[in-house]
Motif scaffolding. Structure first.
Motif, PDB file in Angstrom:
ATOM      1  N   THR A 130       0.864  -1.170   0.000  1.00  0.00           N
ATOM      2  CA  THR A 130       0.000   0.000   0.000  1.00  0.00           C
ATOM      3  C   THR A 130       0.904   1.224   0.000  1.00  0.00           C
ATOM      4  O   THR A 130       2.126   1.086  -0.045  1.00  0.00           O
TER       5      THR A 130
ATOM      6  N   LYS B  61      -8.402  -0.021   3.769  1.00  0.00           N
ATOM      7  CA  LYS B  61      -8.317  -0.583   2.421  1.00  0.00           C
ATOM      8  C   LYS B  61      -8.588  -2.077   2.466  1.00  0.00           C
ATOM      9  O   LYS B  61      -7.970  -2.792   3.262  1.00  0.00           O
TER      10      LYS B  61
ATOM     11  N   TYR C  10      -8.356  -5.704   0.601  1.00  0.00           N
ATOM     12  CA  TYR C  10      -7.602  -6.418  -0.430  1.00  0.00           C
ATOM     13  C   TYR C  10      -8.155  -7.832  -0.570  1.00  0.00           C
ATOM     14  O   TYR C  10      -8.640  -8.402   0.399  1.00  0.00           O
TER      15      TYR C  10
ATOM     16  N   GLU D  49      -6.228  -4.737  -4.517  1.00  0.00           N
ATOM     17  CA  GLU D  49      -7.130  -3.885  -3.749  1.00  0.00           C
ATOM     18  C   GLU D  49      -8.536  -3.958  -4.328  1.00  0.00           C
ATOM     19  O   GLU D  49      -8.720  -3.873  -5.549  1.00  0.00           O
TER      20      GLU D  49
END
Length: 326
Positions: free
Chosen positions: A231, A271, A273, A280
């Motif tokens: 990330t 986020k 994933y 993502e």
């Protein structure tokens, strides 16, 4: 997916923990007072008063009767979950950073920070069934490596302890003898401080998050690297869905730089994933500061995040979340 905003802390959140049934959520923050919430509607049930330092971590027993908390006031306290009363206090010479009950709740692993001339250490305490018989003595003390140990958790069948921290190395220790069994590889391992570590529901693998802007998935028994999720921000918190193949990373830039940037620029979103494809699949915005804590409900249908902004956000997923296709 409308978040429920939970405001009960006046300082940054440090840790979130659901009980096994997924109906209660425990939060720790730097304001000395761990708090218990209803996990479905975000209603505050009560607080546990007694610490006089930031509370870094907590864990709750399998039957949701006892809470254990570790604090910067150099104590670890056992609490009665329903009454909010203190059952016992373990005293250390340095701040307690991480706590976890073993399977069966008869043991707890506690990590303490380096302080003055003390090095970091991993302590295993026996937890008495009756708190009047509780003693201070450690079953095992492992003198830790250099720097702080940010997280220590139990391996399968309580036979091992997995630790990770500032030196960016994940270590597996024998929980009987304290012998070092395995260390993560320098090449494939993290390059900076490991901030967080979370186990899969079945304990077969675990996820680590680091300030090197990545999270890594490891096999619990062999300590082989399985996946890496990259990330663009330091990772402070990680969580794994118990239901779908999703991992969530939370973080953001250092708290000291927050006020100088737009809240979108700080990248303070959680986020998501795909666990297997390492891609993502989405993000959940909302916090006005780095995300310090993430936790999935054991049923996989909701998750919560805690931020440097002192807010907790509880998200119940919409039906379409369960059919995301890549």
């Amino acid at each position: 997916m409308r978040p429920i905003l939970m405001k009960g802390h006046e300082r940054p959140l440090t840790f979130l923990k659901y009980n096994r049934d997924g109906d209660l959520l425990f939060s720790c923050a730097k304001d000395h007072t761990p708090t218990i919430w209803f996990a479905d509607n975000g209603e505050r049930l009560g607080t546990y008063r007694g610490h006089n330092g930031a509370v870094w971590t907590c864990d709750v027993s399998r039957d949701s009767m006892r809470l254990i908390t570790g604090s910067a006031d150099q104590t670890v306290k056992l609490w009665n979950v329903q009454k909010g009363t203190q059952l016992y206090t373990f005293n250390f010479g340095s701040p307690a950073r991480s706590v976890e009950f073993a399977i069966g709740d008869k043991l707890a692993v506690i990590t303490t920070d380096p302080f003055m001339e003390l090095t970091s250490a991993i302590h295993v305490k026996r937890i008495a069934g009756d708190s009047t018989e509780q003693t201070e003595e450690s079953v095992l003390v492992i003198k830790g490596p250099q720097g702080r140990i940010n997280r220590a958790v139990w391996g399968p069948l309580n036979r091992t302890i997995i630790s990770a921290g500032e030196d960016a190395v994940i270590r597996i220790w024998d929980s009987e003898t304290g012998k070092l069994l395995k260390e993560s590889d320098k090449e494939s391992g993290h390059k900076k401080t490991i901030t967080s570590l979370t186990k899969a529901a079945d304990g077969s693998h675990f996820l680590s998050g680091s300030l090197d802007k990545s999270a890594k998935l490891w096999d619990t028994r062999t300590l082989t690297l399985i996946k890496t999720y990259s990330t663009e921000r330091p990772v402070n918190a990680v969580a794994m869905s118990p239901l779908l193949d999703h991992v969530v990373l939370g973080g953001g830039q250092d708290a000291s730089a927050v006020t100088t940037t737009d809240h979108r620029a700080g990248k303070f979103e959680a986020k998501f994933y795909d666990k297997i494809l390492q891609e993502e699949i989405g993000g959940v915005k909302g916090h006005f500061g780095p995300i310090n804590a993430l936790a999935f409900n054991p049923d996989g249908k909701s998750f919560s995040s805690g931020g440097e902004d002192g807010y907790m956000r509880l998200h119940h997923f919409d039906p379409d979340y369960f059919n995301i296709k890549i």
